[in-house]
Design an enzyme around this catalytic site. Structure first.
Site, PDB file in Angstrom:
ATOM      1  N   THR A 121       0.855  -1.191   0.000  1.00 33.54           N
ATOM      2  CA  THR A 121       0.000   0.000   0.000  1.00 33.54           C
ATOM      3  C   THR A 121       0.889   1.239   0.000  1.00 33.54           C
ATOM      4  OG1 THR A 121      -1.594  -1.228   1.271  1.00 33.54           O
ATOM      5  CG2 THR A 121      -1.865   1.162   1.225  1.00 33.54           C
ATOM      6  N   LYS A 204      -6.600   1.948  -3.603  1.00 31.57           N
ATOM      7  CA  LYS A 204      -6.234   1.176  -2.413  1.00 31.57           C
ATOM      8  C   LYS A 204      -6.332   2.017  -1.137  1.00 31.57           C
ATOM      9  CE  LYS A 204      -4.583  -1.518   0.553  1.00 31.57           C
ATOM     10  NZ  LYS A 204      -4.793  -2.859   0.955  1.00 31.57           N
ATOM     11  N   PHE A 249     -18.578  -3.824   8.231  1.00 30.74           N
ATOM     12  CA  PHE A 249     -17.748  -2.780   8.848  1.00 30.74           C
ATOM     13  C   PHE A 249     -18.567  -1.738   9.598  1.00 30.74           C
ATOM     14  CE2 PHE A 249     -13.324  -3.690   7.899  1.00 30.74           C
ATOM     15  CZ  PHE A 249     -13.525  -4.854   7.184  1.00 30.74           C
ATOM     16  N   GLY A 253     -17.363  -0.844  18.681  1.00 31.70           N
ATOM     17  CA  GLY A 253     -16.583  -1.488  19.739  1.00 31.70           C
ATOM     18  C   GLY A 253     -15.317  -0.726  20.058  1.00 31.70           C
ATOM     19  N   CYS A 260      -2.797  -1.970   8.863  1.00 34.54           N
ATOM     20  CA  CYS A 260      -3.260  -1.251   7.664  1.00 34.54           C
ATOM     21  C   CYS A 260      -4.065   0.010   7.970  1.00 34.54           C
ATOM     22  CB  CYS A 260      -4.084  -2.193   6.801  1.00 34.54           C
ATOM     23  SG  CYS A 260      -3.197  -3.699   6.412  1.00 34.54           S
ATOM     24  N   LYS A 263      -2.375   3.028   9.832  1.00 36.51           N
ATOM     25  CA  LYS A 263      -1.301   3.585   9.001  1.00 36.51           C
ATOM     26  C   LYS A 263      -1.873   4.281   7.761  1.00 36.51           C
ATOM     27  CE  LYS A 263       0.887   0.329   6.546  1.00 36.51           C
ATOM     28  NZ  LYS A 263       0.886   0.431   5.102  1.00 36.51           N
TER      29      LYS A 263
HETATM   30  C1  UGA Z   1      -7.706  -4.396   5.916  1.00 31.68           C
HETATM   31  C2  UGA Z   1      -8.705  -4.384   4.761  1.00 31.68           C
HETATM   32  O1  UGA Z   1      -9.958  -4.916   5.200  1.00 31.68           O
HETATM   33  C3  UGA Z   1      -8.180  -5.178   3.570  1.00 31.68           C
HETATM   34  O2  UGA Z   1      -9.075  -5.072   2.469  1.00 31.68           O
HETATM   35  C4  UGA Z   1      -6.802  -4.633   3.162  1.00 31.68           C
HETATM   36  O3  UGA Z   1      -6.248  -5.348   2.088  1.00 31.68           O
HETATM   37  C5  UGA Z   1      -5.872  -4.716   4.346  1.00 31.68           C
HETATM   38  O4  UGA Z   1      -6.443  -3.937   5.442  1.00 31.68           O
HETATM   39  C6  UGA Z   1      -4.535  -4.168   3.939  1.00 31.68           C
HETATM   40  O5  UGA Z   1      -4.451  -3.003   3.566  1.00 31.68           O
HETATM   41  O6  UGA Z   1      -3.567  -4.929   3.898  1.00 31.68           O
HETATM   42  P1  UGA Z   1      -7.104  -6.115   7.880  1.00 31.68           P
HETATM   43  O7  UGA Z   1      -6.346  -4.976   8.481  1.00 31.68           O
HETATM   44  O8  UGA Z   1      -6.450  -7.432   7.761  1.00 31.68           O
HETATM   45  O9  UGA Z   1      -7.604  -5.734   6.391  1.00 31.68           O
HETATM   46  O10 UGA Z   1      -8.390  -6.357   8.775  1.00 31.68           O
HETATM   47  P2  UGA Z   1      -9.923  -5.932   8.757  1.00 31.68           P
HETATM   48  O11 UGA Z   1     -10.737  -7.150   8.761  1.00 31.68           O
HETATM   49  O12 UGA Z   1     -10.217  -4.941   7.732  1.00 31.68           O
HETATM   50  O13 UGA Z   1     -10.066  -5.263  10.205  1.00 31.68           O
HETATM   51  C7  UGA Z   1      -9.325  -4.099  10.572  1.00 31.68           C
HETATM   52  C8  UGA Z   1      -9.705  -3.655  11.954  1.00 31.68           C
HETATM   53  O14 UGA Z   1     -11.022  -3.115  11.965  1.00 31.68           O
HETATM   54  C9  UGA Z   1      -9.703  -4.768  13.020  1.00 31.68           C
HETATM   55  O15 UGA Z   1      -9.098  -4.288  14.189  1.00 31.68           O
HETATM   56  C10 UGA Z   1     -11.172  -5.042  13.247  1.00 31.68           C
HETATM   57  O16 UGA Z   1     -11.443  -5.532  14.530  1.00 31.68           O
HETATM   58  C11 UGA Z   1     -11.761  -3.660  13.045  1.00 31.68           C
HETATM   59  N1  UGA Z   1     -13.200  -3.676  12.674  1.00 31.68           N
HETATM   60  C12 UGA Z   1     -13.595  -4.233  11.502  1.00 31.68           C
HETATM   61  C13 UGA Z   1     -14.126  -3.081  13.520  1.00 31.68           C
HETATM   62  O17 UGA Z   1     -13.799  -2.554  14.594  1.00 31.68           O
HETATM   63  N2  UGA Z   1     -15.451  -3.067  13.141  1.00 31.68           N
HETATM   64  C14 UGA Z   1     -15.866  -3.617  11.975  1.00 31.68           C
HETATM   65  O18 UGA Z   1     -17.081  -3.560  11.695  1.00 31.68           O
HETATM   66  C15 UGA Z   1     -14.927  -4.214  11.138  1.00 31.68           C
END
Ligand code: UGA
Length: 434
Positions: A121, A204, A249, A253, A260, A263
């Site tokens: 990214t 992205k 999303f 909470g 990701c 940053k």
């Molecule tokens: C995120 C993106 O979802 C991916 O599409 C992207 O490729 C990736 O970053 C990246 O740039 O490499 P990731 O960080 O692995 O993926 O995890 P997510 O599932 O997106 O969750 C991120 C954070 O948001 C977690 O701490 C999760 O607990 C939190 N979250 C997610 C919430 O607090 N509420 C939600 O409804 C969803």
């Protein structure tokens, strides 16, 4: 096709495994000798469901190998993916030294036409810097091109996301580069969006920042729900039923963590400011996310009054379930705050414990439990910070009986308030009536 992956972190390993799985001849390169040695044996340094099996299978089939030799790596691939890290600098901007280093390595060892693809990214216009770096450091004229192919993998779901993505974005400058990348992804059934390179880079950053914004938005509403006795879960459910909004999303909470969103939100804010644009929205997204810890701590203090010498258990250390990654995990901030206030902690996570031990080794105020129930013995509160399935399915009567005072502070809203009340718990969810 012959592919080289530079940088065997989270993105690099998953990309290497994914591309070999769909039939390509992949060589992964990293300067970390120990990491490469383990990968060659089929041992992944990252925890990712399904990854180990695919890693071993593809090594055995001869389609996947790893090296620490830059020369071998650059000679191997017609397509070279740059998957190095792009960490945050103090000012929030992305530190692109590793990307520059990768470009210099390609320039040094290039032995014929290469398509250099940025997968990490990166801020818009990074491809232009890669191109300039290549030109500056090339010793003799050799054809090359730069393209962008951002990754959208989620940790914990990375293999599925790679093999069945919602879309594949390729940013290119020429029909040759477009043809090569389309050919590369031919075995994957997904819409391909072809753009210019700047657009792909922005797609992205914008996607991640938008998802983070959705989370901060619902967390802002969560605070309003808490102030008025409303229920954020129901607000999110009904909002999400509108297809234009979508239900994903919108889980309120303790907020977002990981390598990701925190940053990328900061980096995109920085990029916008550099162009003199009003990107304050992203600053608010970040601030709302930071304030989640204050909200959770206020619940904890409401329940326990003084934290000094209180014995508190934490369930969940990783930034989300199905990963051992604790980068920017809310648990880090909560642990720090509780310790500052003189509390004693017992921590449990199904896979992230070893990583946390490196940051917080055991001492008289911080212990690690081997079992989720063992962590609860004689505790005055349980704080839930990651929504692992085993916590959702916990035997709550057992939980109650083990604790000194049955109090749950739920940073992920995984329990049913009525059920907990009936069992005799004091329950503090986020943005929902207790
Ligand atoms: C995120 C993106 O979802 C991916 O599409 C992207 O490729 C990736 O970053 C990246 O740039 O490499 P990731 O960080 O692995 O993926 O995890 P997510 O599932 O997106 O969750 C991120 C954070 O948001 C977690 O701490 C999760 O607990 C939190 N979250 C997610 C919430 O607090 N509420 C939600 O409804 C969803």
């Amino acid at each position: 096709m012959k592919v080289t992956i530079i940088g065997l972190g989270y993105v690099g390993i998953t990309t290497a495994v994914g591309l070999s799985e769909i039939g390509h001849d992949v060589l992964g390169y990293d300067i970390d000798i120990k990491r490469v040695k383990e990968l060659k044996k089929g041992n992944s340094p990252i925890f990712e469901p399904g990854l180990d099996e695919l890693l071993k299978n593809n090594i055995q089939s001869g389609r996947l190998d790893f090296t620490t030799s830059p020369e071998e790596a650059i000679h191997h691939g017609d397509i070279i993916f740059i998957c190095t890290g792009t960490p945050s600098r103090e000012d929030g901007s992305a530190d692109l030294t590793q990307v520059e280093g990768a470009a210099k390595t390609v320039a040094k060892y290039i032995n014929g036409y290469k398509l250099i693809v940025e997968k990490s990214t990166v801020p818009v216009k990074t491809a232009q810097w890669i191109e300039r770096t290549m030109k500056l450091y090339l010793k003799k004229h050799t054809e090359f091109e730069v393209a962008s192919n951002p990754e959208f993998l989620k940790e914990g779901d990375a293999i599925r996301d790679f093999l069945k993505p919602d879309r594949i974005v390729i940013g290119v400058n020429s029909s040759k580069a477009k043809r090569m990348l389309k050919e590369l992804y031919k075995p994957i059934k997904a819409p391909i969006v072809v753009t210019d390179i700047n657009t792909a880079e922005i797609i992205k950053h914008a996607s991640n920042a938008f998802l983070a914004m959705k989370i901060s938005f619902i967390n802002m509403i969560s605070d309003l729900c808490e102030a008025t006795g409303a229920d954020v879960e129901l607000v999110a459910k009904a909002m999400g039923m509108d297809k234009r909004i979508g239900k994903q999303f919108l889980r309120a909470g303790i907020g977002y963590g990981g390598s990701c969103f925190p940053k990328d939100v900061k980096a995109l804010y920085y990029v916008g400011s550099q162009y003199g644009l009003n990107f304050e929205l992203l600053k608010n997204v970040h601030e709302i996310n930071e304030s989640r810890i204050d909200v959770l701590m206020s619940h904890l203090k409401k329940a326990l009054w003084n934290l000094k010498d209180k014995n508190i258990a934490i369930w969940g250390l990783s930034f989300k379930p199905n990963t051992d990654d604790i980068r920017e995990a809310p648990s880090l901030k909560v642990i720090k705050r509780v310790l500052q206030e003189g509390g004693n902690l017992t921590l449990y996570d199904p896979v992230a414990t070893d990583n946390m031990k490196r940051v917080y080794p055991e001492n008289e105020h911080i212990k690690y439990a081997n079992d989720m129930y063992e962590a609860l013995k004689d505790k005055e509160a349980l704080v839930v910070l990651t929504e692992w399935d085993i916590f959702k399915q916990a035997d709550l009567e057992k939980v109650r009986d083990l604790m000194l005072t049955p109090i749950i502070i739920d940073g992920r809203n995984i329990y049913n308030s009525k059920k907990l009340k009936k069992l005799g718990f004091e329950y503090y969810p986020m943005g929902r009536p207790a």
